[in-house]
Design a protein around this motif. Structure first.
Motif, PDB file in Angstrom:
ATOM      1  N   ASP A 310      46.656  32.199  46.101  1.00 12.80           N
ATOM      2  CA  ASP A 310      47.876  32.971  45.866  1.00 12.80           C
ATOM      3  C   ASP A 310      48.066  33.241  44.375  1.00 12.80           C
ATOM      4  N   GLY A 311      47.799  32.228  43.558  1.00 15.15           N
ATOM      5  CA  GLY A 311      47.927  32.403  42.115  1.00 15.15           C
ATOM      6  C   GLY A 311      46.932  33.410  41.581  1.00 15.15           C
ATOM      7  N   GLN A 312      45.722  33.392  42.108  1.00 16.40           N
ATOM      8  CA  GLN A 312      44.709  34.318  41.632  1.00 16.40           C
ATOM      9  C   GLN A 312      44.956  35.745  42.120  1.00 16.40           C
ATOM     10  N   VAL A 313      45.599  35.890  43.269  1.00 13.19           N
ATOM     11  CA  VAL A 313      46.035  37.220  43.706  1.00 13.19           C
ATOM     12  C   VAL A 313      47.045  37.789  42.706  1.00 13.19           C
ATOM     13  N   LEU A 314      47.982  36.934  42.258  1.00 15.94           N
ATOM     14  CA  LEU A 314      48.958  37.377  41.265  1.00 15.94           C
ATOM     15  C   LEU A 314      48.265  37.798  39.967  1.00 15.94           C
ATOM     16  N   TRP A 315      47.285  37.006  39.545  1.00 12.45           N
ATOM     17  CA  TRP A 315      46.577  37.345  38.309  1.00 12.45           C
ATOM     18  C   TRP A 315      45.789  38.645  38.462  1.00 12.45           C
ATOM     19  N   ASN A 316      45.118  38.816  39.591  1.00  7.43           N
ATOM     20  CA  ASN A 316      44.361  40.054  39.784  1.00  7.43           C
ATOM     21  C   ASN A 316      45.271  41.279  39.784  1.00  7.43           C
ATOM     22  N   LYS A 317      46.457  41.126  40.340  1.00  3.36           N
ATOM     23  CA  LYS A 317      47.417  42.237  40.340  1.00  3.36           C
ATOM     24  C   LYS A 317      47.747  42.649  38.908  1.00  3.36           C
ATOM     25  N   GLU A 318      47.992  41.669  38.047  1.00  3.74           N
ATOM     26  CA  GLU A 318      48.352  41.981  36.664  1.00  3.74           C
ATOM     27  C   GLU A 318      47.157  42.520  35.886  1.00  3.74           C
ATOM     28  N   LEU A 319      45.994  41.901  36.057  1.00  3.02           N
ATOM     29  CA  LEU A 319      44.814  42.332  35.314  1.00  3.02           C
ATOM     30  C   LEU A 319      44.381  43.740  35.706  1.00  3.02           C
ATOM     31  N   ASN A 320      44.602  44.123  36.961  1.00  2.00           N
ATOM     32  CA  ASN A 320      44.212  45.448  37.433  1.00  2.00           C
ATOM     33  C   ASN A 320      45.107  46.563  36.901  1.00  2.00           C
ATOM     34  N   LYS A 321      46.115  46.211  36.117  1.00  2.00           N
ATOM     35  CA  LYS A 321      46.945  47.254  35.520  1.00  2.00           C
ATOM     36  C   LYS A 321      46.178  48.055  34.469  1.00  2.00           C
ATOM     37  N   ILE A 322      45.070  47.482  33.988  1.00  3.15           N
ATOM     38  CA  ILE A 322      44.160  48.250  33.135  1.00  3.15           C
ATOM     39  C   ILE A 322      42.746  48.064  33.670  1.00  3.15           C
ATOM     40  N   ASP A 323      42.129  49.158  34.040  1.00  4.63           N
ATOM     41  CA  ASP A 323      40.749  49.135  34.532  1.00  4.63           C
ATOM     42  C   ASP A 323      39.863  49.583  33.380  1.00  4.63           C
ATOM     43  N   VAL A 324      39.153  48.642  32.776  1.00  5.45           N
ATOM     44  CA  VAL A 324      38.412  48.943  31.566  1.00  5.45           C
ATOM     45  C   VAL A 324      36.912  48.800  31.796  1.00  5.45           C
TER      46      VAL A 324
END
Length: 759
Positions: A310-324
């Protein structure tokens, strides 16, 4: 109809499947060595719990001297250490000052020891040796083998609950130690009081009240074990434990209430080989009842892997705000680790029922916003909050609402300067809440009463009792003989006043605009044309004698010298350049800053600036110079900005434990990296313009909260092609050295054409 319903049901699954797994590019160990001061432990984005290992203990000796390097352990963890003393639940990320480290837990086996021992002789206490080969860290998860006890420690977390999982060997002497004495910056009188209550054989509650960097900080907890303990006890180092009626009981063993300034408790178990003992540890700023509610609300089960996922889903959501897409794996790791660090703070500061303790030490309800704390504003106003205005606008607006609540609760009627856990630390200079507020107002991200916010800024800026403001308002500068760091304060107040003027102009409050735009020119009063530097004055209007442009002490500067601070007029670079002799002369001055050689005496005389983070006399490890490389854009040689930015990115950021060239400072260093990698930077927050740099990415797509995307595209991008030949914005040639906030938020594409030769 059935097809439509099926499509609706599958939509969230489809949307989630479009997200990339970006946590694999995050290395929380970056910055844990030397001066980065980051922690490697488990947390969620902006989480209230930061569950992380401690690698040494810091305290004061009786003679008042440090026993250990308190600055070194601001985050509790140093990569070079060989032992772990336990795992505590609260940490700062990247700060230059220490506090927190609350509620340390340490699993052990064998004869019980209730002191931490020493790094040289870990067997003398409960600490354990460990190896980095048996250590692993990623967002929302940390694990390490404790060699001394053959225990595998695993940590994860939700917003308000830390989740421990310890895999034990077979033992009739297995222990969980709860150390309420341990803490970061733990001098002898830090603990005002601690209290532990054994509710039953699996549930513990209590609190810790401290007088550290935050003078009146109380944190409550609820601790739940996955299996009953067989017995428990305490060792109380307080001098007054056995006075009065308490002497009727033996408090050392199986007594349900423990209290004192210096307390360590233990809980005994019998374990089978490979048995896992799990602990859920919830925090609350309000009460043990609040902690229990947080625990039961956020993690009502014992599935460790689910909490991690669940925590890593939250992190992936935030990190995916920039696709670099980066030029190398190293830069990909640098970029997403920078995003990770940028999203660690400010931190949530309210219970699941929205209650929190305010600056007035009363309990408040955050009705229409998430309440945040950990505002390192002298650092984060520069790039972190402007980054939030693009990528995290809703959170940034809530952070400002938290600042306004702080103002309402302040007896001084001041916006926060450096605040955490319902306390104002008054650390560093300026009143940079106004910069954060102005930046949001000017960029249209103001989900708050803008006129009330402006009034709070005005009242803060007129507080004659605050840090030299009386002299600043009377004389137009701060005299060094009346208030130290006078030049730095004068310059930073002038910038903040410009921010107030921008808001006032936008809100049609002409009288306020006139007052503060005039104040914003006070930097002119500390410029000495005879030396070409900003310089400290005395109260009689004369220059302070003994000027030394390289010295960091006694000259009127803080965390910098005359070379660094004389370039701090972010709101009017053109006028500053004119003052300093014009564009040609100014370019030579900037060139010298980056190329000069500092004498050894420079490093010997200062404690807050070391060789880390320095290029020539450009100090990237300290924030006042973060905009400096972009100043070439106001000259006839903007290509030098492009050259310097790419050099700084390479020299100051690496995917290694020592990969940050200075304190990350609650995400400011990381936000600088993100902006500069994308090719633009907010030189003067409060302006809607971003100065052009040199993008280091191959491409990037910013997914904005308004549903639009802004794409950064590069042509002919390589490590050597650092110079921009031309820029197109949405297919049209860009004939300016900046883009605007509207350009980004409207969506579209910016294309940089890169070359190895400057124009």
């Amino acid at each position: 109809m059935r097809r439509l319903l099926l499509a609706i049901l599958l939509l969230p699954v489809f949307a989630f499947s479009q997200q990339k797994d970006l946590i694999k590019y995050v290395n929380p160990l970056i910055g844990t060595q030397r001066m980065g001061h980051t922690y490697p432990g488990a947390t969620v984005p902006f989480g209230m719990v930061q569950l992380s290992p401690e690698t040494d203990t810091i305290s004061y000796e009786k003679n008042g001297k440090y026993n250990g390097d308190v600055y070194k352990y601001c985050a509790g963890y140093q990569y070079d250490d060989k032992t772990i003393t336990g795992f505590s639940h609260t940490h700062f990320s990247g700060t230059g000052h220490a506090d927190l480290g609350d509620f340390l837990i340490m699993p052990t086996t064998g004869p019980l020891q209730l002191n931490p021992g020493t790094a040289d002789h870990p067997e003398s206490g409960y600490r354990s040796t460990f190896s980095h080969q048996n250590e692993f860290a990623q967002p929302a998860y940390y694990k390490v083998k404790l060699d001394e006890y053959n225990i595998l420690a695993e940590l994860t977390a939700s917003n308000r609950v830390g989740f421990h999982q310890y895999t034990f060997p077979k033992s009739d002497q297995a222990h969980i130690i709860l150390d309420l004495m341990a803490g970061i910056y733990n001098y002898d009188n830090k603990n005002v009081w601690t209290f532990v209550r054994v509710e039953n054989d699996t549930l513990i509650t209590g609190f810790r009240q401290t007088n550290g960097w935050a003078r009146t900080r109380t944190v409550y907890f609820a601790m739940s074990f996955s299996k009953p303990f067989v017995q428990y006890g305490q060792q109380n180092f307080s001098n007054n434990v056995y006075k009065g009626f308490w002497r009727k009981f033996d408090q050392t063993k199986n007594f349900p209430e423990m209290a004192g300034k210096q307390l360590r408790a233990y809980f005994d178990f019998k374990t089978e080989e490979g048995e896992k003992i799990k602990i859920k540890f919830a925090l609350s700023p309000v009460s043990t009842e609040g902690a229990l509610h947080n625990l039961r609300t956020e993690i009502p089960h014992w599935d460790f892997d689910k909490v991690k996922e669940d925590g890593q889903v939250l992190w992936n959501k935030e990190l995916n705000k920039i696709d670099v897409e980066s030029l190398s794996m190293d830069e990909q790791i640098n970029f997403y680790t920078a995003m990770y660090h940028a999203f660690l703070s400010p931190t949530t500061y309210m219970d699941a029922d929205r209650k929190y303790k305010g600056l007035d030490q009363n309990v408040h309800l955050a009705e229409n916003f998430t309440n945040y704390t950990t505002f390192s504003l002298w650092d984060t106003y520069r790039a972190l909050h402007p980054f939030f205005n693009i990528i995290q606008p809703k959170r940034n607006s809530d952070m400002i609402n938290s600042m306004l609540a702080h103002y309402d609760q302040s007896v001084h009627k001041m916006l926060p300067v450096w605040s955490h856990y319902a306390n104002e630390n008054w650390c560093m200079i300026g009143y940079h809440s106004v910069s954060v507020i102005a930046d949001a107002v000017m960029k249209g991200n103001a989900d708050f009463d803008v006129n009330k916010a402006l009034d709070a800024c005005i009242t803060t800026a007129r507080n004659r009792y605050y840090d030299g403001l009386e002299y600043y308002m009377q004389l137009g500068y701060i005299p060094e003989d009346k208030n130290s760091s006078s030049v730095s304060k004068t310059l930073e107040y002038a910038y903040d006043d410009w921010c107030i003027a921008q808001m006032a102009q936008k809100l049609n409050r002409k009288d306020i605009y006139d007052e503060f735009i005039k104040r914003s020119e006070n930097y002119l009063n500390v410029y000495d044309a005879s030396t070409g530097f900003m310089r400290s004055k005395l109260s009689d209007g004369t220059w302070k004698p003994g000027f030394d442009a390289l010295s960091t002490h006694g000259q009127g500067y803080i965390e910098g010298n005359a070379w660094n601070y004389s370039l701090y007029v972010p709101h009017n670079p053109s006028k500053m350049i004119e003052l300093m002799g014009g564009k040609t002369r100014f370019v030579k001055h900037l060139d010298s800053l980056f190329s000069m050689h500092l004498p050894d005496e420079f490093f010997a005389e200062t404690e807050d600036i070391t060789r880390d983070g320095i290029i020539g006399n450009y100090v990237h490890g300290n924030e006042p110079a973060h905009h400096v490389a972009y100043l070439y854009n106001w000259t006839n040689e903007p290509w030098k900005t492009q050259d310097k930015i790419r050099m700084i990115l390479k020299k100051q950021y690496r995917p290694t434990p020592d990969g940050l060239g200075g304190n990350d400072d609650c995400g400011q260093m990381s936000a600088w990296y993100i902006f500069s990698s994308l090719g633009f930077y907010p030189v003067a927050p409060g302006s809607t313009e971003y100065s052009i740099g040199s993008p280091a990415v191959k491409s990037a797509v910013l997914h904005l909260e308004n549903g639009k995307t802004f794409k950064v595209e590069t042509k002919n991008q390589t490590d050597k092609n650092v110079y921009i030949q031309k820029i197109e914005l949405n297919g049209t040639l860009l004939n300016r050295r900046f883009i605007t906030h509207k350009d980004i938020m409207d969506g579209g594409k910016i294309t940089f054409y890169m070359s190895a030769k400057h124009p």
